[in-house]
Design an enzyme around this catalytic site. Sequence first.
Site, PDB file in Angstrom:
ATOM      1  N   LEU A 142      42.727  33.196  44.483  1.00  0.00           N
ATOM      2  CA  LEU A 142      43.236  33.781  43.247  1.00  0.00           C
ATOM      3  C   LEU A 142      42.035  34.068  42.351  1.00  0.00           C
ATOM      4  O   LEU A 142      41.042  33.336  42.377  1.00  0.00           O
ATOM      5  CB  LEU A 142      44.190  32.813  42.524  1.00  0.00           C
ATOM      6  CG  LEU A 142      45.508  32.467  43.226  1.00  0.00           C
ATOM      7  CD1 LEU A 142      46.281  31.440  42.403  1.00  0.00           C
ATOM      8  CD2 LEU A 142      46.348  33.710  43.459  1.00  0.00           C
ATOM      9  N   ASP A 143      42.124  35.132  41.562  1.00  0.00           N
ATOM     10  CA  ASP A 143      41.038  35.440  40.638  1.00  0.00           C
ATOM     11  C   ASP A 143      40.853  34.295  39.643  1.00  0.00           C
ATOM     12  O   ASP A 143      41.769  33.506  39.398  1.00  0.00           O
ATOM     13  CB  ASP A 143      41.334  36.733  39.882  1.00  0.00           C
ATOM     14  CG  ASP A 143      41.374  37.942  40.796  1.00  0.00           C
ATOM     15  OD1 ASP A 143      40.751  37.890  41.865  1.00  0.00           O
ATOM     16  OD2 ASP A 143      42.032  38.938  40.427  1.00  0.00           O
ATOM     17  N   LYS A 144      39.690  34.232  39.047  1.00  0.00           N
ATOM     18  CA  LYS A 144      39.340  33.165  38.108  1.00  0.00           C
ATOM     19  C   LYS A 144      40.425  32.924  37.062  1.00  0.00           C
ATOM     20  O   LYS A 144      40.789  31.786  36.777  1.00  0.00           O
ATOM     21  CB  LYS A 144      38.016  33.506  37.413  1.00  0.00           C
ATOM     22  CG  LYS A 144      37.608  32.536  36.317  1.00  0.00           C
ATOM     23  CD  LYS A 144      36.353  33.015  35.606  1.00  0.00           C
ATOM     24  CE  LYS A 144      36.005  32.104  34.431  1.00  0.00           C
ATOM     25  NZ  LYS A 144      34.821  32.587  33.677  1.00  0.00           N
TER      26      LYS A 144
END
Length: 324
Positions: A142-144
């Site tokens: 998942l993105d940051k």
Amino acid sequence: MDSQDYSETIDLAATADIAHSGKRLDQVAAELFADYSRSRIKQWIDNGALQVNGEARKPKDRLVGGEQLTLQATVEPAGEWQPEPMALNIAYEDDHLLVINKPTNLVVHPAAGNYSGTLLNGLLHHCPSLENVPRAGIVHRLDKDTTGLMVVAKTLAAHHNLVRQLQARSVKREYEAVVQGTMTGGGTVEAAIGRHPRSRIKMAVVAHGGKEAITHYRLIHKFCDHTHIRLGLETGRTHQIRVHMAHIGHPLVGDATYAGRMKLPKGASTELVDMLRTGFKRQALHAASLALVHPHIGDIMEWDAPLPADFEHLLTVLANNEAD
């Protein structure tokens, strides 16, 4: 890492049958030891850990049927990352997998500029044996600043199984998002994604050389100038939801990379203006549900993660703006 040995020892045996006659050793071994990837099987054949009738053979050697294949291997640590104490929101854990509810502002995997403080570092502290699994068991990211559910494999066999499920598109992943603009209905975006032609840190819908990407979406609630939606992924390309929603003219609220210059709705309340300008500091995207086949017991398992507080607050402010 402390002095305890967390290496994984594998000791297996299988017999080739007549149906394997004439097939290459690496092909037969990949079939008989299906919990492990073809590349790792080949590595074990090359270094003699996987033998035929007690002798080392070459991957391309042909079998006649009836041979005894033995696998005795020790899996060495897969990386040089350091374990770090970290509070993890664990939705589920057993001997084979771990499901994490990831918070915002947390990088998943070490990279340039983020060699520590990542989820991977925290996973190694929580479960030191993950040093023996590729990328400490992380099979999707998942993105940051995206919150929600991620699955982590705790063994090599589970890792291979989950990767195969992802490749077969049988893992069900659904997200919730708030996008700019009022959508009229749900739909599907099917548009290949590749590196942005002018910015190497961005992805984009591209006409040539991109990878297939398919995103389904449906409406949860329409606000005056925004829409709360539920999305399902068939593919898992980098930034897929963010790119696809921007591509159809409905970028995610708070997405500094793909939304372009922020547009404030006409007649927006002061509360909403403050929220959009400074109050919501990430893309409004949450991995809300995850379903897969358990890699060991074979049962279908599903998890749900409630919306985080900042996402809920954004929805409340949008609803209040409608009521004003």
